[in-house]
Design an enzyme around this catalytic site. Structure first.
Site, PDB file in Angstrom:
ATOM      1  N   PHE A  29      51.705  59.834  19.868  1.00 15.26           N
ATOM      2  CA  PHE A  29      51.852  58.995  21.063  1.00 15.26           C
ATOM      3  C   PHE A  29      53.290  58.916  21.557  1.00 15.26           C
ATOM      4  O   PHE A  29      53.531  58.597  22.718  1.00 15.26           O
ATOM      5  CB  PHE A  29      51.315  57.574  20.790  1.00 15.26           C
ATOM      6  N   GLU A  64      45.473  59.708  21.970  1.00 13.13           N
ATOM      7  CA  GLU A  64      44.539  58.929  22.781  1.00 13.13           C
ATOM      8  C   GLU A  64      45.198  57.670  23.360  1.00 13.13           C
ATOM      9  O   GLU A  64      44.624  57.006  24.215  1.00 13.13           O
ATOM     10  CB  GLU A  64      43.289  58.561  21.962  1.00 13.13           C
ATOM     11  N   SER A 119      51.989  61.320  11.986  1.00 14.93           N
ATOM     12  CA  SER A 119      52.391  60.622  10.758  1.00 14.93           C
ATOM     13  C   SER A 119      52.127  61.510   9.530  1.00 14.93           C
ATOM     14  O   SER A 119      51.298  62.429   9.570  1.00 14.93           O
ATOM     15  CB  SER A 119      51.617  59.315  10.642  1.00 14.93           C
ATOM     16  N   CYS A 169      60.781  59.862  16.017  1.00 19.24           N
ATOM     17  CA  CYS A 169      60.807  60.394  14.648  1.00 19.24           C
ATOM     18  C   CYS A 169      62.216  60.714  14.212  1.00 19.24           C
ATOM     19  O   CYS A 169      62.471  60.918  13.035  1.00 19.24           O
ATOM     20  CB  CYS A 169      59.944  61.636  14.557  1.00 19.24           C
ATOM     21  N   GLU A 218      57.881  53.980   6.783  1.00 15.49           N
ATOM     22  CA  GLU A 218      58.363  54.289   8.126  1.00 15.49           C
ATOM     23  C   GLU A 218      57.893  53.151   9.027  1.00 15.49           C
ATOM     24  O   GLU A 218      56.686  53.013   9.277  1.00 15.49           O
ATOM     25  CB  GLU A 218      57.763  55.623   8.611  1.00 15.49           C
TER      26      GLU A 218
END
Ligand code: NAD
Length: 513
Positions: free
Chosen positions: A165, A192, A242, A297, A398
């Site tokens: 996303f 999505e 992820s 990230c 994370e």
């Protein structure tokens, strides 16, 4: 020779319809599965639209369109493919404002950040316009008397991309630019949570003259992903997301015989040595931790303060936090937007209480921000947690939000051990004025992308992007030269054009001397 459509002058309707469809065979295709997901406007908390979730049969239709388009597309001349890549690049550039608006509307990132994302994506389209050079093979003349050997690079066929996303435009561009330039056809399964950008890009690609079926989008969830992973006609899968899902994608995709590159999560450490310029390090830490609300990230998630630098550094960071302008993308002064969903925002905020219970010091609590309390949007202010130990959850997990942690260590060796013991190895940075120390860190650290006085060392498009350890499953990094390698395979040809009069039977092992 394949006929390539000339670009059309007008696109179809805007992507922001009530229901985001699929894009199969060069056209929007309404979902038929009866399953849909909600797409939120994170700044207001409202459901902005819905998105169709593909069934396995709908994925099959997209793969069939891509498969049908492959023979003609791979036969299209390199110069024609280059021309189309240039047109795609120019159209994305010309429409970056509209594309950015989709990102702000569904992801929540502020417009300057959204435009920045597109600029980094454009670099990949620009790299891919060099495909005639990038596809060059190798040639060795006279390996034996009258025998030549050469290597050519060929596309794989139908390849797929599954994206997260947090970069709804850039990460698809990391993948499809090189994939289609090298002659593959592509099926994208976007997140999505913010799917409109991919349909908008599909329209731009069609407008650029890309033949129908070369680029397809299936929206959806695990059902669509699982069908991509076991579909016999999908040759390769690129994934970004992820770590648990990256591991699953890698294991399942390779089990089905596919080439897979699966990039996972991160916990990026910024090591600050005692000789660093404190103001510069604080500016860098704040920019890299809170930009895009920490949903990057390559965000700095944790500062490792070495020796006496800790107190002045924490002080300098905390002084900067009240000045960060948190707000919706519609506010031209906003620097940090909301998080992507309420559920994610609440999970991020939960680390603040957990940190307190586990003995850390919460220096700034983002829940004190007025927009956390008074808005229906998914806002959280900038948070800072000091005295974080490596056993604490706020260090181990994370968090993927605007929460920066600080771990204090005594020496460079302690800092290095902390970074190298961490399960992730995506990015890291070191701040120092000592070139020798920086060079030693670059030599020692087990991380894929390193910044020296640069907090977010995302490689330019002519290098490749990828972490180590739990941040990447597979062999090849994404985009750049390794991206070209990922989407092609070498074929080695041994060739002789002899005088027929010299031919004879010889059962011995082929010799070169
Ligand atoms: P995610 O793993 O939840 O989702 C990524 C994709 O996988 C989406 O398309 C999603 O629909 C699909 N997916 C989710 N659950 C699935 C399941 N159980 N089975 C099959 N498919 C599934 O990631 P996200 O929340 O969208 O993105 C944030 C994550 O992505 C963070 O961990 C971040 O670090 C990571 N990320 C990594 C990089 C990198 O380059 N290493 C870049 C961007 C984001």
């Amino acid at each position: 020779m394949t006929e390539i459509a000339e670009p059309v002058t007008e696109r179809g309707a805007e992507a922001s319809t009530a229901v985001v469809p699929h894009w199969i065979g060069g056209a929007r295709v309404e979902g038929a599965s009866g399953r849909r997901g909600k797409v939120f406007n994170p700044a207001t908390g409202e459901v902005a639209r819905e998105v169709d979730f593909a069934s396995a049969e709908e994925v099959d239709a997209a793969v069939a369109a891509a498969r049908a388009a492959f023979p003609a597309w791979r036969s299209t001349s390199l110069s024609k493919r280059t021309e189309i890549m240039f047109r795609i690049r120019n159209l994305v550039e010309a429409h970056r404002g509209d594309l950015a608006a989709h990102l702000t509307a569904e992801h929540g990132k502020v417009p300057s950040d959204a435009v920045g994302e597109i600029a980094r994506g454009l670099e990949n389209l620009e790299f891919a316009t060099g495909v005639p050079h990038l596809m060059k093979g190798a040639y060795s003349e006279q390996v034996s008397t009258g025998v030549d050997v050469y290597m050519i690079r060929q596309p794989l066929g139908v390849v797929a991309g599954i994206t997260p996303f947090n970069f709804p435009a850039m990460v698809p561009m990391w993948m499809f630019a090189n994939a289609i330039a090298t002659g593959n056809t592509f099926v994208l399964k976007p997140s999505e949570k913010d799917p409109s950008a991919s349909i908008y890009m599909a329209e731009l690609l069609a407008e650029a003259g890309l033949p129908a079926g070369v680029f397809n989008v299936v929206n959806g969830d695990k059902v669509a992903v699982d069908r991509i992973l076991d579909h016999p006609d999908v040759a390769a899968v690129s994934f970004v997301g992820s770590t648990p899902i990256a591991r699953y994608i890698y294991e399942t995709g390779t089990k089905h015989g596919k080439r897979v590159q699966a990039l996972g999560g991160a916990k990026n450490h910024m090591v600050v040595l005692p000789d660093a310029d404190i103001e510069m390090a604080a500016d860098a830490a704040v920019s890299a931790a809170y930009g895009s609300a920490g949903e990057r990230c390559m965000a700095v998630a944790t500062v490792v303060a070495v020796g006496a630098v800790a107190d002045p550094l924490v002080d300098a960071i905390s002084k900067r936090l009240p000045k960060i302008n948190v707000g919706p993308g519609s506010d031209p002064n906003a620097e940090m937007g909301p998080l992507v969903t309420k559920q994610h925002r609440d999970k991020v905020a939960s680390y603040l209480d957990l940190a307190k219970i586990q003995g850390a010091t919460v220096v700034a609590d983002g829940r004190d921000h007025p927009l956390y309390k008074d808005s229906d949007g998914f806002f959280l202010g900038a948070s800072l947690i000091d005295d974080v130990g490596p056993g604490m959850e706020c260090y181990q997990d994370e968090i993927f939000g605007p929460v920066l942690t600080v771990t204090r260590v005594e020496t460079y060796d302690d800092a290095l051990k902390l970074v190298n013991d961490n399960q992730y190895g995506n990015g890291t940075a070191i701040f120092t004025r000592d070139g020798g120390a920086a060079r030693q860190y670059q030599f020692d650290v087990n991380v894929g992308m390193v910044g020296i006085n640069v907090p977010i060392p995302v490689p330019v498009a002519y290098y490749s992007f990828g972490g180590w350890k739990g941040s990447l499953f597979g062999d090849l990094h994404m985009y750049g030269p390794e991206g070209i390698q990922f989407y092609t395979r070498g074929k080695v040809v041994t060739s002789r054009w002899p005088d027929p009069g010299t031919s004879k039977v010889d059962l011995g092992f082929p010799r070169t001397r």
